[in-house]
Enzyme design. Structure first.
Site, PDB file in Angstrom:
ATOM      1  N   GLU A 167       0.795  -1.219   0.000  1.00  0.00           N
ATOM      2  CA  GLU A 167       0.000   0.000   0.000  1.00  0.00           C
ATOM      3  C   GLU A 167       0.836   1.282   0.000  1.00  0.00           C
ATOM      4  OE1 GLU A 167      -4.032  -1.869   2.010  1.00  0.00           O
ATOM      5  OE2 GLU A 167      -2.966  -0.290   3.092  1.00  0.00           O
ATOM      6  N   GLU A 351      -5.929  -8.052  -0.314  1.00  0.00           N
ATOM      7  CA  GLU A 351      -6.603  -7.776   0.957  1.00  0.00           C
ATOM      8  C   GLU A 351      -8.046  -7.406   0.685  1.00  0.00           C
ATOM      9  OE1 GLU A 351      -4.977  -4.894   3.662  1.00  0.00           O
ATOM     10  OE2 GLU A 351      -2.917  -5.629   3.403  1.00  0.00           O
TER      11      GLU A 351
END
Length: 443
Positions: A167, A351
């Site tokens: 991320e 995710e």
């Protein structure tokens, strides 16, 4: 669950994910200090000033936790490696005890038939490197490359896949512009440098691993579907700026070797000198793309300095994080990513999950809300596959209730409940539902 493994193509990978600082217990095993320890020690940054010192004590309980992963029928386990556990000062002397932990963890996965999906950085920067400017300092690309070489020289021969950085938006923008995570800065110049250097470090890490003869290397991006909050042109442009900063900057850098002009309009005055020369390293080929997806955001314009936007509260049902539940956004991203960035490359949902206030009642955690969330998103993964998108796997966030960064231990994402006083594990209804879906018909 209505959907089962049989509803997905043969070879589709189902997994669950965690990260090192959130579960391991950072005070164990000779790990060095991180900027998350510093951030948590600063009043007002983290709920109840909680930190990752003990977390879920996965450092000592990893065998029990991997037994849970295997028993649920998952194919793979996505985990991260703490930079400060391996190199307490970020550079220099290796902490043999820390590196040995990941060596044992890898072997324990393989012994249980689990494929190791490693991430080299999930946000816990060694404090010694933060003292040198951290992600604002161009040298971090080389520091990260050196860390990559230390770790993957030891573990690389047993990894199924590796991604350098989890991320990048969180590492750069959330942490240096919005101040929401360590190091907690609110500085556009710092954020701009971090936005570029995080991708430069990604590229250097990929280069190092290629040099070690490794393959099946990818990048993991967190994406939020942005929509204008109203029909005005101002809201449309604000949503486009949000999309550019959050989604297109990082994917554009890695897959196209270019940054979106709508973001450069605001950031270019703060970019490092000759930044364009770095784009070849940033955009070298990778083998797959990972998407972390949770929600959408409704955006409108405001009169603040660039990017001159703000979020508007949506009307859809929300998770305990206050995030709207919008599975269609995942479908949209899977299709857009293949169409505009990755082509035929495999895509993984690395995710996806929801926070809830999960209580034990009569010895059980009945989290039907999480079952519904996961199934709705899996249904849109299935739709994407039917439309020709090469989606090859799906990972639930998270295996365990854990340290949820600035929210401390208040937000529970886990398939397994953790009592943070006793550290006892209790599989929730969602764990059992997924186990049934993944093991149906198997001996």
């Amino acid at each position: 669950m209505l959907l089962t493994r049989k509803d997905f193509p043969e070879g589709f990978t189902f997994g669950t994910a965690t990260s090192s600082y959130q579960i391991e217990g950072h005070k164990f095993g000779g790990a060095g200090r991180t900027h998350w320890d510093d951030f948590a020690d600063t009043p007002g940054n983290v709920v109840r000033a909680e930190n990752g010192d003990v977390a879920c004590d996965h450092y000592h309980r990893y065998a029990e936790d991997l037994d849970l992963v295997a028993a649920a029928g998952f194919d793979a386990y996505r985990f991260s490696i703490s930079w400060a556990r391996v190199l307490p000062e970020g550079r220099g002397e290796v902490n043999a005890e820390g590196l040995d932990f990941y060596d044992r963890l890898t072997d324990a996965m393989l012994e249980r038939g689990l494929k190791p999906y490693a991430t080299l950085y999930h946000w816990e920067l060694p404090s010694a490197l933060a003292d040198l400017g951290g992600w604002r300092n161009r040298d971090i690309a080389q520091w990260f490359g050196d860390f990559t070489e230390v770790v993957m020289s030891k573990l690389g021969d047993r990894m199924e896949t590796v991604a350098p950085i989890n991320e990048p938006w969180c590492v750069a923008w959330l942490s240096h512009f919005l101040g929401g995570q360590a190091p907690g800065l609110r500085d556009i110049r710092a954020a701009t440098r971090a936005m570029h250097h995080v991708l430069l470090a990604h590229g250097r890490s990929i280069e190092v691993m290629r040099g070690l003869g490794m393959s099946n290397l990818g990048g993991v991006f967190n994406l939020e579907w942005s929509e204008p909050a109203d029909s005005s042109e101002e809201a449309y442009q604000a949503a486009a700026r949000y999309d550019g900063i959050y989604n297109r900057w990082f994917m554009g850098g890695v897959f196209k070797g270019e940054y979106p002009q709508i973001v450069l309009d605001g950031l270019e005055p703060h970019m490092p000198t000759n930044w364009q020369d770095d784009m070849a390293l940033i955009s070298q080929p990778i083998d797959w793309c990972g998407i972390n997806y949770y929600t959408r955001k409704l955006i409108t314009a405001d009169k603040s300095p660039w990017p001159s936007l703000k979020e508007v509260d949506g009307i859809l049902p929300k998770t305990y994080m206050g995030w709207e539940i919008y599975p269609e956004g995942l479908l949209n991203f899977l299709e857009r990513t293949a169409r505009e960035y990755t082509g035929e490359l495999p895509i993984f949902v690395t995710e996806n999950g929801m926070a809830a206030h999960d209580d034990i009642v009569a010895g059980e955690v009945q989290d039907e809300h999480r079952i519904a969330y996961i199934e709705a998103h899996l249904a849109d993964v299935r739709r994407a596959i039917a439309r020709g998108v090469p989606v090859k796997g799906y990972f639930c966030w998270s295996l365990l209730d854990n340290y949820e960064w600035s929210f401390g231990y208040d937000k529970r994402f886990g398939l397994v409940h953790v009592d943070f006083d006793t550290l006892a594990r209790l599989p929730k209804a969602s764990y059992h539902a997924l186990k049934g879906a993944l093991t149906e018909g198997q001996s």
